[in-house]
Design a protein around this motif. Structure first.
Motif, PDB file in Angstrom:
ATOM      1  N   LEU A  31     -14.236  61.296  40.512  1.00 50.89           N
ATOM      2  CA  LEU A  31     -13.984  61.538  39.097  1.00 50.89           C
ATOM      3  C   LEU A  31     -15.204  62.141  38.393  1.00 50.89           C
ATOM      4  O   LEU A  31     -16.343  61.842  38.730  1.00 50.89           O
ATOM      5  CB  LEU A  31     -13.524  60.270  38.402  1.00 50.89           C
ATOM      6  N   LEU A  32     -14.930  62.981  37.405  1.00 51.01           N
ATOM      7  CA  LEU A  32     -16.015  63.607  36.648  1.00 51.01           C
ATOM      8  C   LEU A  32     -16.581  62.652  35.609  1.00 51.01           C
ATOM      9  O   LEU A  32     -17.798  62.603  35.411  1.00 51.01           O
ATOM     10  CB  LEU A  32     -15.505  64.885  35.971  1.00 51.01           C
ATOM     11  N   TYR A  33     -15.719  61.874  34.976  1.00 53.08           N
ATOM     12  CA  TYR A  33     -16.152  60.951  33.931  1.00 53.08           C
ATOM     13  C   TYR A  33     -15.642  59.538  34.217  1.00 53.08           C
ATOM     14  O   TYR A  33     -14.526  59.354  34.702  1.00 53.08           O
ATOM     15  CB  TYR A  33     -15.607  61.387  32.566  1.00 53.08           C
ATOM     16  N   ASP A  34     -16.463  58.546  33.890  1.00 57.05           N
ATOM     17  CA  ASP A  34     -16.050  57.158  33.995  1.00 57.05           C
ATOM     18  C   ASP A  34     -16.719  56.387  32.862  1.00 57.05           C
ATOM     19  O   ASP A  34     -17.941  56.175  32.877  1.00 57.05           O
ATOM     20  CB  ASP A  34     -16.444  56.567  35.352  1.00 57.05           C
ATOM     21  N   LYS A  35     -15.941  55.979  31.893  1.00 55.74           N
ATOM     22  CA  LYS A  35     -16.485  55.258  30.741  1.00 55.74           C
ATOM     23  C   LYS A  35     -16.954  53.854  31.100  1.00 55.74           C
ATOM     24  O   LYS A  35     -17.738  53.239  30.363  1.00 55.74           O
ATOM     25  CB  LYS A  35     -15.433  55.175  29.637  1.00 55.74           C
ATOM     26  N   SER A  36     -16.482  53.329  32.237  1.00 52.92           N
ATOM     27  CA  SER A  36     -16.751  51.932  32.566  1.00 52.92           C
ATOM     28  C   SER A  36     -17.929  51.741  33.519  1.00 52.92           C
ATOM     29  O   SER A  36     -18.346  50.599  33.763  1.00 52.92           O
ATOM     30  CB  SER A  36     -15.500  51.295  33.194  1.00 52.92           C
ATOM     31  N   SER A  37     -18.487  52.826  34.075  1.00 56.41           N
ATOM     32  CA  SER A  37     -19.591  52.665  35.029  1.00 56.41           C
ATOM     33  C   SER A  37     -20.423  53.939  35.105  1.00 56.41           C
ATOM     34  O   SER A  37     -20.078  54.970  34.497  1.00 56.41           O
ATOM     35  CB  SER A  37     -19.055  52.318  36.423  1.00 56.41           C
ATOM     36  N   ASN A  38     -21.511  53.857  35.865  1.00 58.70           N
ATOM     37  CA  ASN A  38     -22.372  55.020  36.104  1.00 58.70           C
ATOM     38  C   ASN A  38     -21.972  55.793  37.359  1.00 58.70           C
ATOM     39  O   ASN A  38     -22.672  56.721  37.756  1.00 58.70           O
ATOM     40  CB  ASN A  38     -23.832  54.580  36.253  1.00 58.70           C
ATOM     41  N   ILE A  39     -20.875  55.392  37.972  1.00 62.48           N
ATOM     42  CA  ILE A  39     -20.459  56.045  39.211  1.00 62.48           C
ATOM     43  C   ILE A  39     -19.500  57.177  38.862  1.00 62.48           C
ATOM     44  O   ILE A  39     -18.270  57.018  38.857  1.00 62.48           O
ATOM     45  CB  ILE A  39     -19.814  55.044  40.185  1.00 62.48           C
ATOM     46  N   SER A  40     -20.072  58.324  38.537  1.00 62.39           N
ATOM     47  CA  SER A  40     -19.281  59.503  38.200  1.00 62.39           C
ATOM     48  C   SER A  40     -20.140  60.742  38.374  1.00 62.39           C
ATOM     49  O   SER A  40     -21.376  60.666  38.366  1.00 62.39           O
ATOM     50  CB  SER A  40     -18.770  59.421  36.758  1.00 62.39           C
ATOM     51  N   THR A  41     -19.482  61.868  38.502  1.00 63.11           N
ATOM     52  CA  THR A  41     -20.211  63.122  38.691  1.00 63.11           C
ATOM     53  C   THR A  41     -21.041  63.481  37.461  1.00 63.11           C
ATOM     54  O   THR A  41     -22.188  63.910  37.582  1.00 63.11           O
ATOM     55  CB  THR A  41     -19.218  64.248  39.020  1.00 63.11           C
ATOM     56  N   SER A  42     -20.483  63.291  36.272  1.00 62.14           N
ATOM     57  CA  SER A  42     -21.228  63.640  35.058  1.00 62.14           C
ATOM     58  C   SER A  42     -22.492  62.791  34.924  1.00 62.14           C
ATOM     59  O   SER A  42     -23.549  63.297  34.521  1.00 62.14           O
ATOM     60  CB  SER A  42     -20.348  63.486  33.816  1.00 62.14           C
ATOM     61  N   TYR A  43     -22.391  61.503  35.271  1.00 63.25           N
ATOM     62  CA  TYR A  43     -23.583  60.655  35.230  1.00 63.25           C
ATOM     63  C   TYR A  43     -24.622  61.150  36.225  1.00 63.25           C
ATOM     64  O   TYR A  43     -25.812  61.253  35.896  1.00 63.25           O
ATOM     65  CB  TYR A  43     -23.242  59.199  35.547  1.00 63.25           C
ATOM     66  N   GLY A  44     -24.196  61.436  37.447  1.00 63.22           N
ATOM     67  CA  GLY A  44     -25.133  61.870  38.478  1.00 63.22           C
ATOM     68  C   GLY A  44     -25.851  63.152  38.102  1.00 63.22           C
ATOM     69  O   GLY A  44     -27.082  63.244  38.214  1.00 63.22           O
ATOM     70  N   ILE A  45     -25.095  64.152  37.657  1.00 59.92           N
ATOM     71  CA  ILE A  45     -25.704  65.434  37.278  1.00 59.92           C
ATOM     72  C   ILE A  45     -26.669  65.248  36.115  1.00 59.92           C
ATOM     73  O   ILE A  45     -27.793  65.780  36.119  1.00 59.92           O
ATOM     74  CB  ILE A  45     -24.615  66.464  36.919  1.00 59.92           C
ATOM     75  N   SER A  46     -26.258  64.481  35.111  1.00 58.56           N
ATOM     76  CA  SER A  46     -27.140  64.224  33.959  1.00 58.56           C
ATOM     77  C   SER A  46     -28.412  63.503  34.386  1.00 58.56           C
ATOM     78  O   SER A  46     -29.504  63.818  33.904  1.00 58.56           O
ATOM     79  CB  SER A  46     -26.403  63.386  32.905  1.00 58.56           C
ATOM     80  N   ALA A  47     -28.279  62.558  35.319  1.00 62.06           N
ATOM     81  CA  ALA A  47     -29.446  61.804  35.778  1.00 62.06           C
ATOM     82  C   ALA A  47     -30.418  62.709  36.539  1.00 62.06           C
ATOM     83  O   ALA A  47     -31.646  62.585  36.377  1.00 62.06           O
ATOM     84  CB  ALA A  47     -29.003  60.640  36.657  1.00 62.06           C
ATOM     85  N   TRP A  48     -29.901  63.603  37.364  1.00 61.19           N
ATOM     86  CA  TRP A  48     -30.784  64.538  38.062  1.00 61.19           C
ATOM     87  C   TRP A  48     -31.558  65.390  37.055  1.00 61.19           C
ATOM     88  O   TRP A  48     -32.779  65.599  37.201  1.00 61.19           O
ATOM     89  CB  TRP A  48     -29.979  65.434  38.996  1.00 61.19           C
ATOM     90  N   LYS A  49     -30.874  65.872  36.032  1.00 59.62           N
ATOM     91  CA  LYS A  49     -31.525  66.701  35.027  1.00 59.62           C
ATOM     92  C   LYS A  49     -32.565  65.895  34.242  1.00 59.62           C
ATOM     93  O   LYS A  49     -33.670  66.380  33.970  1.00 59.62           O
ATOM     94  CB  LYS A  49     -30.477  67.303  34.090  1.00 59.62           C
TER      95      LYS A  49
END
Length: 279
Positions: free
Chosen positions: A133-151
């Motif tokens: 999934l791209l977004y997950d409001k309930s956890s940090n396990i999502s693509t959007s979280y990962g990409i944002s964290a790398w940046k």
């Protein structure tokens, strides 16, 4: 590109990286093989470093590898070999609590490829889940979280190549009438150990008259038929993910793996979305 590694839990890479002489031998060998067989570059696929010591050694390897590549390029008068790495979806390995050496990755790699999938699967059969999934409001396990964290950890957007799966994960529903994301499950569903290629998913959906649902909130797709439930990416979620990647200024995307596509359907969808001129 010649990709090296991929062996989950193998002791070979940690052992090699822990010794300077071994790293030097590895680096020399990879460059020689790459030149002898006409590769454009080298890719490291270590799934995954699990200790802080591993991360320190990874940083040393990348620094020494980049130096050797630059020296070889000057000596041979050939363009420097590309150097990349496949990495966890996030710079923070959530289960171990350790973090990638992002400064080294940013300085010494031409690009890195977060593997943005396998968030849910056969290791947890209690409930269905969106595996990429791209977004997950309930956890940090999502693509959007990962990409944002790398940046946020200093890796330039242009050096990030987002991974997208061409396979899905399956579950057996506890109740066929309760079939949303997070529905109770009692085991894995169809496929091999709870996995199905996109090609097989298309066939399964057609042969079983499965209902297909695109979830806009998570940007993921699932299908269900009876007690069989499959979470995956289809043309809708692929298009949305590519739009996200472009909006984030990412360097590109990759699929794992092209042979799992159905008549190039998702590959073409992604290519058209990436090339689309929104102006």
């Amino acid at each position: 590109m010649l990709s090296i590694g991929g062996d989950t839990g193998s002791p070979v890479l940690p052992s090699m990286m822990s010794c300077q002489d071994n790293r030097a031998a590895f680096i020399k060998s990879t460059i020689n093989v790459s030149r002898n067989y006409g590769f454009d570059g080298l890719d490291l696929d270590w799934e995954f470093p699990i200790k802080s010591e591993d991360m320190l050694n990874l940083a040393l390897l990348l620094k020494e590898w980049r130096l050797a590549i630059n020296i070889e390029s000057l000596a041979s008068s050939k363009p420097a070999l590309i150097l990349s790495a496949a990495v966890y979806f996030s710079p923070n390995l959530l289960l171990s609590g350790i973090t990638y050496p992002t400064e080294a990755l940013s300085n010494y790699l031409d690009f890195l490829s977060p593997m943005c999938y396998n968030y849910q699967g056969s290791w947890d059969t209690s409930a269905t889940g969106a595996p990429a999934l791209l977004y997950d409001k309930s956890s940090n396990i999502s693509t959007s979280y990962g990409i944002s964290a790398w940046k946020q950890n200093g890796v330039p957007s242009t050096k990030l190549v987002m991974g997208i799966p061409l396979y899905g994960n399956t579950w057996e529903l506890k109740d066929p009438n309760d079939h949303g994301i997070g529905a109770p499950a009692v085991g894995v569903g169809p496929g091999s150990h709870g996995e199905m290629s996109y090609d097989d998913i298309v066939t399964f959906n057609s042969e079983n008259n499965a209902s297909v649902v695109y979830n806009n909130e998570t940007v993921s797709t699932y299908s269900y038929s009876g007690t069989n439930w499959i979470g995956y990416d289809d043309t809708n979620s692929i298009s949305a993910k590519i739009k996200y990647a472009k909006a984030q200024g990412l360097g590109g995307y990759f699929f794992w793996a092209l042979g799992s596509d159905s008549n190039w359907t998702l590959s073409r969808t992604a290519s058209m979305a990436w090339d689309h001129d929104e102006s």
